[in-house]
Write an enzyme that holds these catalytic residues in place. Structure first.
Site: not given
Ligand SMILES: [Zn+2]
Length: 236
Positions: A135, A106, A204
């Protein structure tokens, strides 16, 4: 021995990095699953940048936990090893998992890239910028180099996962701290364990992957992984 490890937000949550799900993930009463989208960035890039800069700072202040350390140990002691992580933080890297043994599927929150051209840079240090970065090459807006909801995974990184899966069957597949809500996580875990590998799930809670696991470990990753890695290293 050939080993694939898949990790998700649960592993970083144990270092104090909030997951997107649940109340803890909310930021200024906003739902992260709505902020981490191209639509949110188009509508309010400043808001999205404020959120990411806070997250970056939180990650810089966080420490890797026993789960990160156990996985790094496994990476060092296994000949053929790949870690595929959904986490965009640098906690796996900080305990020494080499870049060539890790795929951040990701993206990497510490990379800033151009929303238009190929420009990118690393943001190792604390940032003092507060406005909207542009940029230097094409003047378009810069953005964090993470995969937002609704965006495609990077083709390069996908290829690296495919290469590993195509390289032969694994003996051990460990899936830790991910809710396995993305189909590709389940797909990779199942393909890697297709020839009788042990598929160990550490979470869990039950997930869509649980019914395929040969071993379900219902504990936090920082508790369970040091023990599991010891067992795997003894086996190997
Ligand atoms: Zn550009």
């Amino acid at each position: 021995m050939r080993v694939l490890v898949l990790t998700g937000a649960g592993v970083s949550a144990e270092s104090g990095i909030p997951t997107f799900r649940g109340k803890d993930g909310y930021w200024r009463n906003l739902d992260p699953t709505k902020l981490a989208t191209p639509e949110a960035f188009a509508r309010d890039p400043q808001l999205v940048w404020d959120w990411y800069r806070e997250r970056r700072q939180r990650i810089r202040n966080a420490r890797p936990n026993a789960a990160h350390e156990a996985i790094a140990r496994l990476a060092h002691q296994t000949e053929e090893f790949l870690l595929v992580t959904q986490n965009v933080d640098d906690l796996h890297a900080r305990v020494g998992v080499a870049a060539e043994k890790m795929v951040q599927i990701h993206g990497d929150i510490f990379v800033t890239r151009c929303s238009r051209c190929e420009f990118e840079r690393h943001e190792y240090e604390q940032e003092h910028e507060h406005g909207l970065p542009r940029c230097p090459d094409c003047h378009a807006l810069l953005r964090p180099s993470v995969v937002w909801f609704g965006e495609q995974l990077s083709r390069n990184e996908l290829e690296r996962v495919e290469d590993f899966l195509g390289g032969g069957p694994c003996e051990i597949v460990i899936v830790a701290g991910t809710t396995a809500t993305f189909g590709y996580i389940i797909d990779w875990a199942l393909r890697a364990s297709r020839d009788g590998a042990q598929l160990i799930e550490v979470n869990p809670e039950e997930t869509p992957l649980s019914r395929f696991a040969t071993q379900q470990v219902r504990e936090p990753a920082a508790i369970a992984l040091p023990r599991i890695v010891d067992e795997v290293i003894t086996l190997g």
